[in-house]
Design a protein around this motif. Structure first.
Motif, PDB file in Angstrom:
ATOM      1  N   VAL A   6       0.840  -1.205   0.000  1.00  0.00           N
ATOM      2  CA  VAL A   6       0.000   0.000   0.000  1.00  0.00           C
ATOM      3  C   VAL A   6       0.870   1.249   0.000  1.00  0.00           C
ATOM      4  N   THR A   7       1.938   1.241   0.792  1.00  0.00           N
ATOM      5  CA  THR A   7       2.830   2.397   0.844  1.00  0.00           C
ATOM      6  C   THR A   7       3.506   2.631  -0.499  1.00  0.00           C
ATOM      7  N   LEU A   8       3.936   1.553  -1.143  1.00  0.00           N
ATOM      8  CA  LEU A   8       4.582   1.677  -2.448  1.00  0.00           C
ATOM      9  C   LEU A   8       3.609   2.168  -3.509  1.00  0.00           C
ATOM     10  N   ILE A   9       2.364   1.707  -3.463  1.00  0.00           N
ATOM     11  CA  ILE A   9       1.362   2.166  -4.427  1.00  0.00           C
ATOM     12  C   ILE A   9       1.134   3.666  -4.268  1.00  0.00           C
ATOM     13  N   ARG A  10       1.056   4.130  -3.028  1.00  0.00           N
ATOM     14  CA  ARG A  10       0.886   5.569  -2.795  1.00  0.00           C
ATOM     15  C   ARG A  10       2.057   6.354  -3.348  1.00  0.00           C
ATOM     16  N   GLU A  11       3.263   5.822  -3.172  1.00  0.00           N
ATOM     17  CA  GLU A  11       4.446   6.500  -3.689  1.00  0.00           C
ATOM     18  C   GLU A  11       4.416   6.544  -5.215  1.00  0.00           C
ATOM     19  N   ARG A  48      11.175  -2.837  -8.987  1.00  0.00           N
ATOM     20  CA  ARG A  48      11.846  -3.989  -8.372  1.00  0.00           C
ATOM     21  C   ARG A  48      11.138  -4.416  -7.083  1.00  0.00           C
ATOM     22  N   ASP A  49      10.741  -3.430  -6.269  1.00  0.00           N
ATOM     23  CA  ASP A  49      10.074  -3.763  -5.009  1.00  0.00           C
ATOM     24  C   ASP A  49       8.729  -4.426  -5.256  1.00  0.00           C
ATOM     25  N   GLY A  54       5.589  -9.662  -5.556  1.00  0.00           N
ATOM     26  CA  GLY A  54       4.708 -10.477  -6.389  1.00  0.00           C
ATOM     27  C   GLY A  54       3.577  -9.707  -7.024  1.00  0.00           C
ATOM     28  N   ASP A  55       3.667  -8.378  -7.032  1.00  0.00           N
ATOM     29  CA  ASP A  55       2.615  -7.541  -7.607  1.00  0.00           C
ATOM     30  C   ASP A  55       3.056  -7.093  -9.005  1.00  0.00           C
ATOM     31  N   LEU A  56       2.865  -7.974  -9.989  1.00  0.00           N
ATOM     32  CA  LEU A  56       3.320  -7.659 -11.346  1.00  0.00           C
ATOM     33  C   LEU A  56       2.576  -6.484 -11.981  1.00  0.00           C
ATOM     34  N   PRO A  57       1.252  -6.330 -11.778  1.00  0.00           N
ATOM     35  CA  PRO A  57       0.584  -5.168 -12.376  1.00  0.00           C
ATOM     36  C   PRO A  57       1.197  -3.840 -11.943  1.00  0.00           C
ATOM     37  N   GLN A  58       1.501  -3.699 -10.658  1.00  0.00           N
ATOM     38  CA  GLN A  58       2.111  -2.452 -10.198  1.00  0.00           C
ATOM     39  C   GLN A  58       3.558  -2.340 -10.668  1.00  0.00           C
ATOM     40  N   ALA A  59       4.261  -3.463 -10.715  1.00  0.00           N
ATOM     41  CA  ALA A  59       5.627  -3.442 -11.248  1.00  0.00           C
ATOM     42  C   ALA A  59       5.626  -2.967 -12.697  1.00  0.00           C
ATOM     43  N   LEU A  60       4.632  -3.421 -13.449  1.00  0.00           N
ATOM     44  CA  LEU A  60       4.528  -3.000 -14.844  1.00  0.00           C
ATOM     45  C   LEU A  60       4.221  -1.507 -14.957  1.00  0.00           C
ATOM     46  N   ARG A  61       3.354  -1.006 -14.097  1.00  0.00           N
ATOM     47  CA  ARG A  61       3.061   0.441 -14.098  1.00  0.00           C
ATOM     48  C   ARG A  61       4.343   1.242 -13.925  1.00  0.00           C
ATOM     49  N   ALA A  62       5.118   0.862 -12.927  1.00  0.00           N
ATOM     50  CA  ALA A  62       6.352   1.592 -12.643  1.00  0.00           C
ATOM     51  C   ALA A  62       7.363   1.437 -13.774  1.00  0.00           C
TER      52      ALA A  62
END
Length: 252
Positions: A81-86, A116-117, A122-130
């Motif tokens: 959640v913290t990483l998504i907010r960032e 990378r984080d 294991g959150d590939l959708p957010q990894a792809l966004r970044a």
């Protein structure tokens, strides 16, 4: 540092053993007081180390400090959640990436570590966004190619095979028309090897997905990239290239 702040000189042998761990600790902890030092000297060393490396204000720490701690302690939802907010805050205001002393230049490293984080969580959708934004903001041909093949890998692992093929096509465009001299020796180094490997891995994924036309087209592109490699770069990919070719023959 925390042990030193306690001011117990009986801990000095322990601290000195830590200093002997390796070259890095020997350098980083070179100022530890020697045996016979007073409690005041030990605490003074710890305070100076704290000020130079850590500081006293938690808000001065980067977000990654807290998300790494949360992840290591199993609090993955809190870290996520913290990483998504960032990441959301960067999407909303990309000026946050501008370098203070060079306002026309971007510091895109935060997007790299976010990708990378998220992947580690294991959150590939957010990894792809970044990673997509990271790739889009790269300025040199080398950085575009490097970010692009990583994006293709994440897309492949997420099952987004057509998007991965498009990302690799953009990588090949960067190799063919770089626009600068950053890719002069890509054929001789690991970047070329990694790009070729991702082409072959995606070819295998397309074959397994029952997409023969796309499989054959990407194999031809992979072989073209492989043909440009030299020396150890080519040797590192050869086995994968041969295995992929055999798999594609089965599809045909």
């Amino acid at each position: 540092m925390l042990v030193g702040l306690a001011g117990d000189t009986g801990d000095l042998p322990l601290l000195l053993e830590v200093r002997k761990t390796d070259f890095d600790t020997a350098c980083g902890l070179s100022e530890i007081p020697e045996p016979g030092a007073s409690a005041d000297e030990l605490q003074q060393w710890a305070r100076e180390l704290d000020e130079s490396m850590f500081g006293t204000n938690p808000s001065d720490e980067p977000v990654s400090t807290w998300t790494d701690l949360a992840r290591d302690q199993g609090m993955t939802d809190l870290a996520r959640v913290t990483l998504i907010r960032e990441l959301d805050s960067i999407f909303m205001d990309q000026s946050r990436l501008r370098r203070p002393k060079v306002p026309r230049s971007l510091a895109t490293d935060p997007l790299d570590w976010l990708a990378r984080d998220f992947e580690e969580l294991g959150d590939l959708p957010q990894a792809l966004r970044a990673q997509r934004l990271y790739a889009a903001l790269q300025e040199t041909a080398w950085d575009r190619a490097s970010a692009g093949y990583t994006l293709a890998r994440l897309e492949r692992e997420a099952g987004r095979l057509p998007q991965a093929a498009d990302s690799l096509a953009a990588v090949r465009d960067a190799l063919a028309t770089p626009g600068d001299d950053s890719l002069l020796h890509w054929q001789r180094v690991n970047l070329g090897r990694f790009i070729a490997e991702e082409h072959y891995r995606l070819t295998l994924a397309l074959a397994d997905a029952g997409r023969p036309e796309e499989t054959r087209a990407l194999l031809a592109a992979a072989d073209a990239v492989f043909g440009e490699l030299s020396g150890n770069a080519a040797n590192g990919v050869r086995e994968l290239a041969e295995r992929t070719a055999a798999r594609v023959r089965e599809v045909n």
